[in-house]
Write an enzyme that holds these catalytic residues in place. Structure first.
Site, PDB file in Angstrom:
ATOM      1  N   GLU A  93      -6.524   4.836   8.089  1.00 40.78           N
ATOM      2  CA  GLU A  93      -6.328   6.260   7.774  1.00 40.78           C
ATOM      3  C   GLU A  93      -7.596   6.861   7.173  1.00 40.78           C
ATOM      4  O   GLU A  93      -7.894   8.043   7.376  1.00 40.78           O
ATOM      5  CB  GLU A  93      -5.111   6.408   6.851  1.00 40.78           C
ATOM      6  CG  GLU A  93      -3.815   6.157   7.622  1.00 40.78           C
ATOM      7  CD  GLU A  93      -2.707   5.513   6.821  1.00 40.78           C
ATOM      8  OE1 GLU A  93      -2.732   5.551   5.585  1.00 40.78           O
ATOM      9  OE2 GLU A  93      -1.787   4.943   7.474  1.00 40.78           O
ATOM     10  N   GLY A 132       3.114   2.274  10.718  1.00 42.31           N
ATOM     11  CA  GLY A 132       4.109   3.318  10.519  1.00 42.31           C
ATOM     12  C   GLY A 132       4.889   3.698  11.757  1.00 42.31           C
ATOM     13  O   GLY A 132       5.590   4.712  11.774  1.00 42.31           O
ATOM     14  N   ASN A 139       0.865  -1.182   0.000  1.00 43.46           N
ATOM     15  CA  ASN A 139       0.000   0.000   0.000  1.00 43.46           C
ATOM     16  C   ASN A 139       0.894   1.222   0.000  1.00 43.46           C
ATOM     17  O   ASN A 139       1.536   1.523   1.009  1.00 43.46           O
ATOM     18  CB  ASN A 139      -0.902  -0.021   1.249  1.00 43.46           C
ATOM     19  CG  ASN A 139      -1.726   1.251   1.381  1.00 43.46           C
ATOM     20  OD1 ASN A 139      -1.819   2.052   0.442  1.00 43.46           O
ATOM     21  ND2 ASN A 139      -2.322   1.448   2.550  1.00 43.46           N
ATOM     22  N   SER A 169       3.917  -2.086  10.318  1.00 45.03           N
ATOM     23  CA  SER A 169       5.369  -2.149  10.509  1.00 45.03           C
ATOM     24  C   SER A 169       5.990  -3.487  10.109  1.00 45.03           C
ATOM     25  O   SER A 169       6.957  -3.938  10.730  1.00 45.03           O
ATOM     26  CB  SER A 169       5.732  -1.791  11.959  1.00 45.03           C
ATOM     27  OG  SER A 169       5.322  -0.467  12.253  1.00 45.03           O
ATOM     28  N   GLU A 213      -4.916  -4.726  10.975  1.00 47.61           N
ATOM     29  CA  GLU A 213      -3.867  -3.742  11.210  1.00 47.61           C
ATOM     30  C   GLU A 213      -4.133  -3.024  12.530  1.00 47.61           C
ATOM     31  O   GLU A 213      -5.001  -2.146  12.590  1.00 47.61           O
ATOM     32  CB  GLU A 213      -3.857  -2.699  10.091  1.00 47.61           C
ATOM     33  CG  GLU A 213      -3.627  -3.271   8.712  1.00 47.61           C
ATOM     34  CD  GLU A 213      -3.037  -2.239   7.773  1.00 47.61           C
ATOM     35  OE1 GLU A 213      -1.986  -2.540   7.207  1.00 47.61           O
ATOM     36  OE2 GLU A 213      -3.596  -1.136   7.636  1.00 47.61           O
ATOM     37  N   HIS A 269      -9.307   1.314   5.244  1.00 46.52           N
ATOM     38  CA  HIS A 269      -8.007   1.505   5.892  1.00 46.52           C
ATOM     39  C   HIS A 269      -8.175   2.451   7.081  1.00 46.52           C
ATOM     40  O   HIS A 269      -8.972   3.385   7.034  1.00 46.52           O
ATOM     41  CB  HIS A 269      -6.986   2.071   4.903  1.00 46.52           C
ATOM     42  CG  HIS A 269      -5.597   2.018   5.445  1.00 46.52           C
ATOM     43  ND1 HIS A 269      -5.109   2.951   6.338  1.00 46.52           N
ATOM     44  CD2 HIS A 269      -4.610   1.113   5.266  1.00 46.52           C
ATOM     45  CE1 HIS A 269      -3.869   2.617   6.663  1.00 46.52           C
ATOM     46  NE2 HIS A 269      -3.543   1.514   6.029  1.00 46.52           N
ATOM     47  N   GLY A 290       2.937  -1.190   4.215  1.00 54.58           N
ATOM     48  CA  GLY A 290       2.933   0.221   3.838  1.00 54.58           C
ATOM     49  C   GLY A 290       4.327   0.686   3.456  1.00 54.58           C
ATOM     50  O   GLY A 290       4.796   0.471   2.339  1.00 54.58           O
ATOM     51  N   GLY A 291       5.022   1.309   4.411  1.00 61.24           N
ATOM     52  CA  GLY A 291       6.325   1.926   4.137  1.00 61.24           C
ATOM     53  C   GLY A 291       7.297   1.030   3.391  1.00 61.24           C
ATOM     54  O   GLY A 291       7.955   1.478   2.431  1.00 61.24           O
ATOM     55  N   LYS A 301       0.015   4.279  -0.199  1.00 67.07           N
ATOM     56  CA  LYS A 301      -0.606   5.448   0.445  1.00 67.07           C
ATOM     57  C   LYS A 301      -0.390   6.694  -0.427  1.00 67.07           C
ATOM     58  O   LYS A 301      -0.380   6.570  -1.644  1.00 67.07           O
ATOM     59  CB  LYS A 301      -0.066   5.611   1.870  1.00 67.07           C
ATOM     60  CG  LYS A 301      -0.170   4.297   2.661  1.00 67.07           C
ATOM     61  CD  LYS A 301       0.078   4.444   4.138  1.00 67.07           C
ATOM     62  CE  LYS A 301      -0.101   3.088   4.822  1.00 67.07           C
ATOM     63  NZ  LYS A 301       0.038   3.138   6.280  1.00 67.07           N
TER      64      LYS A 301
HETATM   65  O1  G3H Z   1      -1.644  -0.479   4.670  1.00 64.63           O
HETATM   66  C1  G3H Z   1      -0.553  -0.616   5.239  1.00 64.63           C
HETATM   67  C2  G3H Z   1      -0.427  -0.380   6.634  1.00 64.63           C
HETATM   68  O2  G3H Z   1      -1.109   0.740   7.052  1.00 64.63           O
HETATM   69  C3  G3H Z   1       0.902  -0.608   7.253  1.00 64.63           C
HETATM   70  O3  G3H Z   1       1.764   0.482   7.081  1.00 64.63           O
HETATM   71  O4  G3H Z   1       3.788  -0.936   6.924  1.00 64.63           O
HETATM   72  O5  G3H Z   1       3.968   1.546   6.978  1.00 64.63           O
HETATM   73  O6  G3H Z   1       3.286   0.266   9.031  1.00 64.63           O
HETATM   74  P1  G3H Z   1       3.296   0.331   7.536  1.00 64.63           P
END
Ligand code: G3H
Length: 249
Positions: free
Chosen positions: A99, A173, A10, A212, A167, A97, A233-234, A12
């Protein structure tokens, strides 16, 4: 046979045309002998979707959107329908999600409508759920997950058209992850609630863990019972990290 795992990225609100090189590397990785049994999808901003579809078209990696509107079309300035994502070549879309739930005030009913919209367009819905840190500290995590499964997952969901992503909001994040025991407990609970709601259809539904995930913790997280993949995500923005997570299986 067991459930074939899925690693979903993702991006984002990240990525411009310059970032497409990372996608090329991801596609090439899956083409050239990456040692993994996993399927992969990368969900990208709508501005990059058509480019991403083209770049990944001769690879096993699929492309997804990050959100969709419940309606097919209409006077909804700035919004994107599931049909538009499908038209651009997407196969999946993330809905609910955290967010979107927190920034846009989305509730379970809206998330459920978005999942149905995804199917209407022929997309697989990746439905996100998870507790906040306040909810975890209050000891209500499992209650929250029960409510979100019952409210966000349409009762006609199947393992073919729906993927669940657990999640914990506080793990997104932040570099924090739950203990393996906490992940196992949450995923087993989600599986049980899905069985209550969907019956046999729930047995093979993928439940991804997100929050994460990185190459260094992927093997442990992905080895937990009822964890059928990851929502990343990141670490999905860097091809080496995304491929490293996929190889952790
Ligand atoms: O959609 C992905 C998640 O919100 C996880 O994000 O891997 O940056 O913690 P992250």
């Amino acid at each position: 046979p067991g459930i074939r795992p899925l690693v979903a990225g993702n991006w984002k609100m990240n990525g411009t045309s310059a970032s497409l090189n990372e996608l090329r590397t991801i596609g090439n990785g899956f083409m050239s002998g990456l040692d993994t049994e996993t399927e992969a999808v990368v969900c990208v901003p709508a501005t990059l979707l058509a480019h991403a579809v083209e770049i990944l078209s001769r690879t096993p990696v699929r492309t997804g959107g990050e959100d969709c509107h419940p309606k097919e079309s209409g006077a909804y300035t700035g919004r994107i329908s599931a049909e538009m994502l499908k038209d651009a070549g997407a196969s999946h879309v993330i809905v609910g999600h955290s967010e979107c739930r927190s920034d846009l005030g989305e509730d379970d009913a809206l998330v459920q409508a978005k999942a149905s919209a995804a199917w209407r367009a022929g997309l697989v819905a990746i439905i996100c759920i998870g507790e906040t840190s306040a909810e975890r500290e209050a000891g209500t995590t499992l209650e929250v997950l029960s409510r979100q499964v019952a409210g966000s997952v349409p009762p006609s969901a199947t393992a073919a058209n729906t993927i669940i992503a657990y999640e914990p909001v506080w793990a997104i994040g932040t570099g924090l992850t739950p203990t393996a025991a906490d992940v196992a407990e949450a995923h087993a609970h989600i599986r049980a609630k899905l069985v209550d709601l969907l019956g046999d259809a729930a047995a093979r539904m993928r439940i991804l863990y997100g929050g994460s995930v990185k190459p260094s913790n992927a093997a442990e997280l992905l080895g937990i019972d009822n964890v059928d993949g990851a929502l990343v995500g990141g670490a999905s923005l860097k091809a080496a990290d995304f491929l490293g997570i996929a190889e952790a299986y």
